[in-house]
Design a protein around this motif. Structure first.
Motif, PDB file in Angstrom:
ATOM      1  N   GLN A   1      10.049 -30.207 -23.435  1.00  0.00           N
ATOM      2  CA  GLN A   1      11.329 -29.543 -23.658  1.00  0.00           C
ATOM      3  C   GLN A   1      12.415 -30.565 -23.974  1.00  0.00           C
ATOM      4  N   ARG A   2      12.392 -31.705 -23.295  1.00  0.00           N
ATOM      5  CA  ARG A   2      13.366 -32.767 -23.583  1.00  0.00           C
ATOM      6  C   ARG A   2      13.217 -33.255 -25.014  1.00  0.00           C
ATOM      7  N   GLN A   3      11.991 -33.475 -25.447  1.00  0.00           N
ATOM      8  CA  GLN A   3      11.755 -33.954 -26.803  1.00  0.00           C
ATOM      9  C   GLN A   3      12.238 -32.947 -27.839  1.00  0.00           C
ATOM     10  N   ASN A   4      11.972 -31.655 -27.604  1.00  0.00           N
ATOM     11  CA  ASN A   4      12.415 -30.626 -28.547  1.00  0.00           C
ATOM     12  C   ASN A   4      13.936 -30.548 -28.614  1.00  0.00           C
ATOM     13  N   THR A   5      14.579 -30.638 -27.438  1.00  0.00           N
ATOM     14  CA  THR A   5      16.048 -30.573 -27.392  1.00  0.00           C
ATOM     15  C   THR A   5      16.665 -31.766 -28.108  1.00  0.00           C
ATOM     16  N   LEU A   6      16.147 -32.958 -27.853  1.00  0.00           N
ATOM     17  CA  LEU A   6      16.684 -34.154 -28.486  1.00  0.00           C
ATOM     18  C   LEU A   6      16.471 -34.128 -29.997  1.00  0.00           C
ATOM     19  N   LEU A   7      15.289 -33.720 -30.420  1.00  0.00           N
ATOM     20  CA  LEU A   7      14.994 -33.709 -31.853  1.00  0.00           C
ATOM     21  C   LEU A   7      15.837 -32.681 -32.586  1.00  0.00           C
ATOM     22  N   THR A   8      16.021 -31.494 -31.974  1.00  0.00           N
ATOM     23  CA  THR A   8      16.843 -30.457 -32.594  1.00  0.00           C
ATOM     24  C   THR A   8      18.293 -30.902 -32.707  1.00  0.00           C
ATOM     25  N   THR A   9      18.805 -31.540 -31.654  1.00  0.00           N
ATOM     26  CA  THR A   9      20.193 -32.009 -31.663  1.00  0.00           C
ATOM     27  C   THR A   9      20.398 -33.104 -32.705  1.00  0.00           C
ATOM     28  N   MET A  10      19.469 -34.053 -32.777  1.00  0.00           N
ATOM     29  CA  MET A  10      19.607 -35.148 -33.741  1.00  0.00           C
ATOM     30  C   MET A  10      19.502 -34.630 -35.170  1.00  0.00           C
ATOM     31  N   GLN A  11      18.649 -33.654 -35.403  1.00  0.00           N
ATOM     32  CA  GLN A  11      18.531 -33.073 -36.732  1.00  0.00           C
ATOM     33  C   GLN A  11      19.830 -32.393 -37.143  1.00  0.00           C
ATOM     34  N   ALA A  12      20.485 -31.731 -36.185  1.00  0.00           N
ATOM     35  CA  ALA A  12      21.767 -31.085 -36.480  1.00  0.00           C
ATOM     36  C   ALA A  12      22.842 -32.124 -36.813  1.00  0.00           C
ATOM     37  N   ILE A  13      22.855 -33.247 -36.082  1.00  0.00           N
ATOM     38  CA  ILE A  13      23.826 -34.306 -36.367  1.00  0.00           C
ATOM     39  C   ILE A  13      23.599 -34.881 -37.763  1.00  0.00           C
ATOM     40  N   VAL A  14      22.330 -35.073 -38.131  1.00  0.00           N
ATOM     41  CA  VAL A  14      22.008 -35.594 -39.461  1.00  0.00           C
ATOM     42  C   VAL A  14      22.451 -34.615 -40.542  1.00  0.00           C
ATOM     43  N   ASN A  15      22.264 -33.328 -40.302  1.00  0.00           N
ATOM     44  CA  ASN A  15      22.688 -32.322 -41.292  1.00  0.00           C
ATOM     45  C   ASN A  15      24.205 -32.304 -41.453  1.00  0.00           C
ATOM     46  N   LEU A  16      24.933 -32.474 -40.350  1.00  0.00           N
ATOM     47  CA  LEU A  16      26.396 -32.453 -40.425  1.00  0.00           C
ATOM     48  C   LEU A  16      26.952 -33.740 -41.033  1.00  0.00           C
ATOM     49  N   GLN A  17      26.274 -34.856 -40.810  1.00  0.00           N
ATOM     50  CA  GLN A  17      26.729 -36.150 -41.337  1.00  0.00           C
ATOM     51  C   GLN A  17      25.779 -36.656 -42.421  1.00  0.00           C
ATOM     52  N   LYS A  18      25.359 -35.760 -43.285  1.00  0.00           N
ATOM     53  CA  LYS A  18      24.353 -36.099 -44.304  1.00  0.00           C
ATOM     54  C   LYS A  18      24.852 -37.179 -45.250  1.00  0.00           C
ATOM     55  N   ASP A  19      26.128 -37.158 -45.598  1.00  0.00           N
ATOM     56  CA  ASP A  19      26.675 -38.155 -46.530  1.00  0.00           C
ATOM     57  C   ASP A  19      26.545 -39.566 -45.967  1.00  0.00           C
ATOM     58  N   PHE A  20      26.834 -39.701 -44.675  1.00  0.00           N
ATOM     59  CA  PHE A  20      26.735 -41.032 -44.065  1.00  0.00           C
ATOM     60  C   PHE A  20      25.294 -41.517 -44.035  1.00  0.00           C
ATOM     61  N   PHE A  21      24.358 -40.652 -43.617  1.00  0.00           N
ATOM     62  CA  PHE A  21      22.955 -41.078 -43.512  1.00  0.00           C
ATOM     63  C   PHE A  21      22.336 -41.320 -44.889  1.00  0.00           C
ATOM     64  N   THR A  22      22.951 -40.780 -45.921  1.00  0.00           N
ATOM     65  CA  THR A  22      22.444 -41.019 -47.273  1.00  0.00           C
ATOM     66  C   THR A  22      22.985 -42.319 -47.850  1.00  0.00           C
ATOM     67  N   GLU A  23      24.293 -42.567 -47.641  1.00  0.00           N
ATOM     68  CA  GLU A  23      24.944 -43.728 -48.246  1.00  0.00           C
ATOM     69  C   GLU A  23      25.124 -44.894 -47.277  1.00  0.00           C
ATOM     70  N   GLY A  24      25.301 -44.593 -45.987  1.00  0.00           N
ATOM     71  CA  GLY A  24      25.529 -45.650 -45.012  1.00  0.00           C
ATOM     72  C   GLY A  24      26.960 -46.118 -44.917  1.00  0.00           C
ATOM     73  N   ASP A  25      27.891 -45.400 -45.536  1.00  0.00           N
ATOM     74  CA  ASP A  25      29.310 -45.770 -45.524  1.00  0.00           C
ATOM     75  C   ASP A  25      30.005 -45.013 -44.393  1.00  0.00           C
ATOM     76  N   LYS A  26      30.610 -45.749 -43.448  1.00  0.00           N
ATOM     77  CA  LYS A  26      31.256 -45.114 -42.302  1.00  0.00           C
ATOM     78  C   LYS A  26      32.463 -44.270 -42.703  1.00  0.00           C
ATOM     79  N   SER A  27      33.058 -44.581 -43.855  1.00  0.00           N
ATOM     80  CA  SER A  27      34.202 -43.781 -44.305  1.00  0.00           C
ATOM     81  C   SER A  27      33.783 -42.371 -44.696  1.00  0.00           C
TER      82      SER A  27
END
Length: 510
Positions: free
Chosen positions: A368-394
């Motif tokens: 359950q911990r693994q599922n919760t962590l993975l789901t949360t991290m996936q949501a963060i990546v979806n919301l900050q997709k531009d940063f994870f694609t380009e690597g620019d903090k701006s």
């Protein structure tokens, strides 16, 4: 008047298992590893390894693939199957084995390479951490005492003084207290003047500034050991007579007080800035100052333009319920049905059942911990997709805990626990999960920007300011207002403190 009555209430209480699960969400990967090791030690029903069904299924798949290959591509050996079977049957009747033909001397001379095995996969990231061994800080000072002219009593007093020096290099006890300690603990009568004289000798040891009782004395010790140029002499005067003004950066008062010009003051301050505030830090213990290595909980990779999120499972092994322990429990329960009067069997069954249930719960909690962590991290990546694609903090967008909670369906407190003390490894470096969260602010053009951009802008303005007349918080607020960012002075001060930037007065330079 006292009276008795019945009252019915509906209360919400967390079970011990729920509390443990909540705590497991908060801990990072390295603490989880310790938690798993502790559970493996305490619970005999829990063991490392994949579930038995998974192993069996994998083996069956391999056998089926092998059989299918043989059916599709029969070999020439099939023609001699009958002959081989007869040879195998005849070999079973023989009384001799292969080991009978090998002498004991030959068995003792087993080649070295046959005694080694390499079970590591190529994908494993094996790293060796080499710790150098060196003399400790206190041992180094005691070793330097051998170069001083001290008798037995003075050597004992010097060693006691060194024992009261902290890791920063400062003496933490007064001379009078050391005198009392020597009298009561070591039965040595030493006057404060005698201890002071020994302390002066200790202050000649390396690193310079060692054994000082305050920062002023520390600076004077270091300055007195330098070549006595005009700049060093002026620096000594500043430390002795105008140290408070120096801390407040009241340079005009220092010039008037010591009757020196601006260039002389600048040279003296340059000498002071070269001094060490904590001389003990220049000689640190290997084990006391070990590098705090960050182990990421998540791994983010980009393959063919697609962002993939993984959990770091290297420190979280697969767990299963021990098959032998489960069989023992089943055997005890079967015997208990036959002999119902055995009290010891009932206690043993109850103990074994509790351990098996605890093992099942712990395995489910980890999943359950693994599922919760993975789901949360996936949501963060979806919301900050531009940063994870380009690597620019701006490119970081405004994001709060509620945004992730709405996307995942979890409670805000759950998201907060997941983000606590967790790190993610990306192609652009390792980042804390909390660094992706920031509040939003609306500009004059009704555009929402992240507070990270405001902090970045404050850093840029301060980096390019006139160091002789640094910008105050009010002036920074005015400059940001001209750029369309209505930020209050108090907010500027808060962001500046978060960036570890001192106030304008302390940023002033000559």
């Amino acid at each position: 008047m006292l009276e008795q009555k019945l009252q019915q209430k509906l209360l919400q209480r967390l079970s011990p298992q729920q509390i443990q699960l909540i705590k497991m969400l908060e801990i990072p990967i390295m603490e989880l590893e310790q938690r798993i090791k502790k559970e493996l030690e305490e619970n005999p029903a829990l063991e490392e390894g994949a579930e038995e069904e998974e192993i069996v299924n994998l083996a069956d798949d391999d056998d089926n693939d092998y059989d299918n290959d043989e059916e599709d591509n029969p070999s020439d050996d099939d023609l001699f199957n009958n002959q081989e079977k007869e040879e195998v049957n005849s070999s079973k009747d023989d009384d001799f084995s292969y080991e009978d033909y090998i002498s004991e001397e030959d068995q003792d001379e087993t080649p070295y390479y046959l005694l080694q095995a390499n079970n590591n996969s190529k994908d494993n990231d094996e790293r060796e951490f080499i710790f150098s061994s060196q003399e400790s800080f206190i041992d180094n000072l005691n070793h330097q005492l051998g170069f001083l002219d001290l008798d037995k009593k003075q050597r004992t007093i010097a060693e006691y003084i060194i024992g009261n020096i902290d890791e920063k290099g400062y003496l933490q006890r007064d001379i009078e207290q050391i005198s009392d300690d020597l009298a009561f603990n070591l039965n040595i009568n030493a006057e404060p003047k005698e201890i002071e004289a020994i302390l002066k000798k200790i202050q000649t040891l390396d690193p310079p500034g060692i054994g000082a009782r305050n920062i002023t004395e520390c600076f004077l010790i270091q300055l007195n050991r330098k070549p006595q140029s005009n700049a060093v002499k002026n620096a000594i005067k500043i430390v002795e007579k105008a140290f408070e003004e120096l801390m407040k950066k009241h340079f005009d008062k220092i010039q008037r007080k010591l009757n020196i010009d601006k260039e002389e003051l600048k040279a003296a301050i340059s000498e002071i800035q070269s001094l060490s505030i904590n001389p003990g830090n220049t000689y640190s213990d290997t084990y006391e100052t070990a590098i705090n290595q960050v182990i990421p909980d998540f791994l983010v990779e980009i393959e063919d333009g697609e962002i993939k999120v993984f959990l770091n499972s290297k420190y979280s092994p697969e767990l299963r319920v021990s098959k032998s322990f489960q069989e023992m429990l089943n055997s005890l329960e079967a015997q208990a049905k036959i002999n119902k009067k055995a009290k010891n069997d009932k206690e043993a069954i109850q103990f074994a059942r509790q351990k098996v249930d605890a093992a099942h719960w712990f395995i489910d909690a980890i999943k359950q911990r693994q599922n919760t962590l993975l789901t949360t991290m996936q949501a963060i990546v979806n919301l900050q997709k531009d940063f994870f694609t380009e690597g620019d903090k701006s490119l970081l967008k405004p994001m709060i805990l509620k945004d992730v909670a709405d996307l995942t369906g979890f409670d805000i407190s759950t998201i907060s626990r997941v983000a606590s003390n967790k790190y993610v490894s990306t192609p652009y470096g390792v980042f804390s999960l909390k660094s992706f969260f920031s509040e939003s602010m609306t500009t004059d053009s009704d555009e929402e920007i992240s507070t990270y951009k405001i902090k970045e802008r404050i850093q840029h303005l301060i980096a390019n300011e006139d160091k002789s007349n640094p910008l105050t918080d009010e002036e920074l607020a005015e400059l940001l207002k001209k750029e369309g960012l209505n930020v209050a002075r108090r907010t500027i001060a808060k962001y500046r403190e978060q960036l570890s930037i001192p106030v304008a007065r302390l940023r002033k330079e000559l």
